[in-house]
Design a protein around this motif. Structure first.
Motif, PDB file in Angstrom:
ATOM      1  N   ALA A  98      26.567  44.160  68.109  1.00 19.47           N
ATOM      2  CA  ALA A  98      26.642  44.168  69.575  1.00 19.47           C
ATOM      3  C   ALA A  98      26.455  42.758  70.127  1.00 19.47           C
ATOM      4  N   ALA A  99      25.539  41.994  69.536  1.00 19.59           N
ATOM      5  CA  ALA A  99      25.298  40.618  69.986  1.00 19.59           C
ATOM      6  C   ALA A  99      26.535  39.751  69.745  1.00 19.59           C
ATOM      7  N   LEU A 100      27.179  39.919  68.613  1.00 13.36           N
ATOM      8  CA  LEU A 100      28.393  39.157  68.314  1.00 13.36           C
ATOM      9  C   LEU A 100      29.536  39.551  69.255  1.00 13.36           C
ATOM     10  N   ALA A 101      29.649  40.827  69.550  1.00 10.54           N
ATOM     11  CA  ALA A 101      30.684  41.288  70.471  1.00 10.54           C
ATOM     12  C   ALA A 101      30.448  40.710  71.869  1.00 10.54           C
ATOM     13  N   GLU A 102      29.197  40.673  72.295  1.00  6.36           N
ATOM     14  CA  GLU A 102      28.859  40.107  73.601  1.00  6.36           C
ATOM     15  C   GLU A 102      29.160  38.609  73.624  1.00  6.36           C
TER      16      GLU A 102
END
Length: 79
Positions: free
Chosen positions: A3-7
């Motif tokens: 999720a952090a990478l997608a954000e």
């Protein structure tokens, strides 16, 4: 972590889109990105670039921004 990478990817894509929009708003005889990057090493040139970018941002309705000088390897350290 996913999720952090997608954000991060979403934010980077947004930044790149805004940069592209700003570049398209420049006059045809404006310096190229390479010229701008090499000029940043000169602090007087950096002030001129900062003033020009400020004018471009304001003319495109962006009123809340700031510039930060970072080490040349700043973005390499984020990965």
């Amino acid at each position: 972590m996913e999720a952090a990478l997608a954000e991060l990817e979403r934010r980077q894509t947004g930044i790149l889109e805004r940069i592209s929009k700003l570049e398209r708003s420049l006059p045809p005889d404006a310096p190229t990105t390479t010229a701008v990057v090499s000029a940043i090493s000169n602090s007087a040139a950096f002030c001129d670039i900062e003033a020009r970018l400020s004018n471009i941002l304001r003319s495109n309705g962006v009123n809340n921004f700031s510039f930060r000088k970072v080490p040349s390897d700043y973005y390499d350290c984020l990965m």
